[in-house]
Design a protein around this motif. Structure first.
Motif, short mmCIF file in Angstrom:
data_model
loop_
_atom_site.label_atom_id
_atom_site.label_comp_id
_atom_site.label_asym_id
_atom_site.label_seq_id
_atom_site.Cartn_x
_atom_site.Cartn_y
_atom_site.Cartn_z
N ALA A 191 30.42 32.15 -41.73
CA ALA A 191 31.00 33.49 -41.63
C ALA A 191 29.95 34.58 -41.87
N GLY A 192 28.75 34.18 -42.29
CA GLY A 192 27.67 35.14 -42.46
C GLY A 192 27.60 35.81 -43.82
N ILE A 193 28.04 35.09 -44.86
CA ILE A 193 27.97 35.72 -46.18
C ILE A 193 26.53 35.83 -46.65
N GLY A 194 26.33 36.69 -47.65
CA GLY A 194 25.02 36.81 -48.26
C GLY A 194 24.89 35.82 -49.40
N THR A 195 25.13 36.28 -50.62
CA THR A 195 25.02 35.44 -51.80
C THR A 195 26.40 34.94 -52.23
#
Length: 471
Positions: A191-195
């Motif tokens: 989904a393209g999360i960061g941290t």
């Protein structure tokens, strides 16, 4: 037996090792020869072990304390410069099946209104945050497989990334949700999360189980091993944290550093961030009922020692803390702060009484514009940059650049560009009057001429509509 490479929680966070560490620290805390040797090692900017750091924490010598603070400030400058990354939390739902005794969202709290944002409400919240100038969010949700399944979280992430209002866009979504499966971590990665952020709350297993008497969070091992599953699922930026005040701070400090050591030993990448929350008053939570609260001086010392022990990590302090406390901790190692936060579900757009759905009381109530102006007055560069995540500089790639000092060539110009965007699109006249000359001065300090020229050109073109350029 203590084994930092083990994937079993009770081996890499070993209770007997922590007790032995605390005993060793008490024995050696007045051995100033050893203390000086540990400080000399810290000056090499390669970190300290949990035992070495615990000796410094136990040492009460005033001159040593002054050295720790000065070293923490210098190491923070060496790794992160004068940049302070800005973010805001976004609470999606306070439905929760856990019985955590320190959190008002606990399942037994029957008078707190329960709320879950619809996708239209998510959209309204995001637009409100974009209109402040935020580019980076940390989404929060209670644990409830019926009301807040992973599909709901993924839908919210997709909604957040899809919204482009005026010049606003959320460019990075960090996720703070309950421990889950490798399969679900893969879905979050896709989904393209960061941290991925998960607070341990406490590393003391017996206390942990008492503080989490019911619900899936009661399982200490499953919760503590969550970062290993996240790494297996492809998420290489993870964030640790404990809730100071639940257990003895020296125990928590040692456990936190052991967890960082474990991630480095087992996966080759330590924590991307470490958060420093203290327990605060909330709906039916009185922090005075907990026996392990820490004063501001101890809190500052913990922050400084985390900075010199894990020099590469980003340290986060939220609006739980006052402007005064946050200002002091910025000097001692903090590199990320929230601004204009709301800890209630729907808090950015709805008229909700603060005690209705807030997870904790906010101490710093200032607007984002006020926080940005304050940071610049202190000599910092507020950064809304998310370029590393979107350019693939995550995990070991980011850490390699950070540890050898090259990340400055990316982060400093990106920070100035995003600050210029904020000044152009959202800032008050007073904030812009401080920020514009600050950017001009900082541009001259970019060491590489080519990077400096590109950044200067981009900053000059922002007013004409050019946005989201990144190194």
């Amino acid at each position: 037996m203590y084994d930092p490479r083990s994937l079993k929680a009770e081996e890499f966070i070993n209770h007997d090792e922590i007790l032995a560490t605390l005993a060793y620290a008490d024995e050696k805390k007045n051995d100033l020869t050893l203390v000086r040797e540990i400080l000399d090692k810290a000056r090499e900017r390669k970190g300290l072990s949990h035992r070495e750091a615990s000796v410094l924490l136990a040492c009460e010598d005033e001159a040593v304390t002054a050295e720790i603070y000065a070293l923490a400030e210098q190491i923070k400058k060496d790794f992160y410069g004068n940049r302070i990354v800005m973010f805001a939390p976004l609470y999606l739902s306070n439905y929760c099946v856990n019985g955590c005794v320190y959190c008002p969202y606990h399942h037994q709290n029957h008078h707190i209104p329960r709320k879950k944002l619809t996708q239209e409400e998510v959209r309204r919240e995001v637009i409100a945050l974009q209109d402040m100038g935020h580019k980076r969010l940390a989404i929060e949700s209670g644990e409830d497989p019926v009301n807040n399944p992973i599909e709901y979280i993924l839908e919210c992430i997709n909604t957040i990334y899809s919204i482009h209002h005026k010049n606003g866009a959320i460019r990075r979504v960090n996720v703070n949700i309950a421990a889950t499966t490798v399969e679900n971590y893969r879905k979050l990665k896709d989904a393209g999360i960061g941290t991925y952020i998960l607070f341990q709350e406490t590393y003391h297993k017996e206390s942990y189980e008492k503080l989490h008497p019911t619900g899936p969070k009661h399982n200490y091992a499953y919760h503590t091993e969550a970062m290993d599953r996240a790494m297996e699922g492809g998420i290489d930026d993870v964030g640790l944290g404990v809730l100071f005040g639940l257990e003895l701070y020296r125990y928590e400090f040692a456990g936190l550093l052991m967890h960082a050591e474990h991630l480095e030993a087992a996966h080759g990448v330590g924590p991307h961030t470490i958060s420093l929350p203290r327990i605060k008053r909330a709906d039916d939570i009185d922090p005075d009922t907990f026996d392990n609260g820490i004063d501001n001086e101890t809190f500052a010392r913990l922050c400084a020692l985390i900075r010199i022990s894990v020099p590469y990590t980003g340290i986060i302090i939220s609006t739980r803390e006052s402007q005064e406390v946050r200002g002091r901790l910025l000097r001692l190692g903090v590199s990320q702060i929230s601004g204009a936060s709301r800890t209630s579900v729907g808090g950015y757009t709805e008229e909700i009484r603060p005690t209705d759905t807030e997870q904790f009381d906010i101490s710093d109530q200032r607007t984002l514009d006020e926080v940005v102006r304050w940071l610049m007055e202190l000599g910092y560069i507020p950064s809304f940059c998310t370029a590393c995540y979107r350019e693939g500089r995550t995990g070991d790639r980011f850490m390699t650049l950070l540890k050898n000092g090259q990340i400055q060539n990316c982060c400093h110009p990106n920070a100035l560009m995003t600050l210029k965007e904020f000044l152009e699109d959202y800032a008050s006249d007073a904030t812009r009057a401080i920020g514009e000359p600050l950017i001009e001065r900082e541009l001259l300090n970019i060491p590489k001429e080519k990077v400096r020229n590109i950044a200067t050109e981009y900053i000059a073109n922002i007013a004409s509509g050019k946005r989201d350029f990144r190194f």
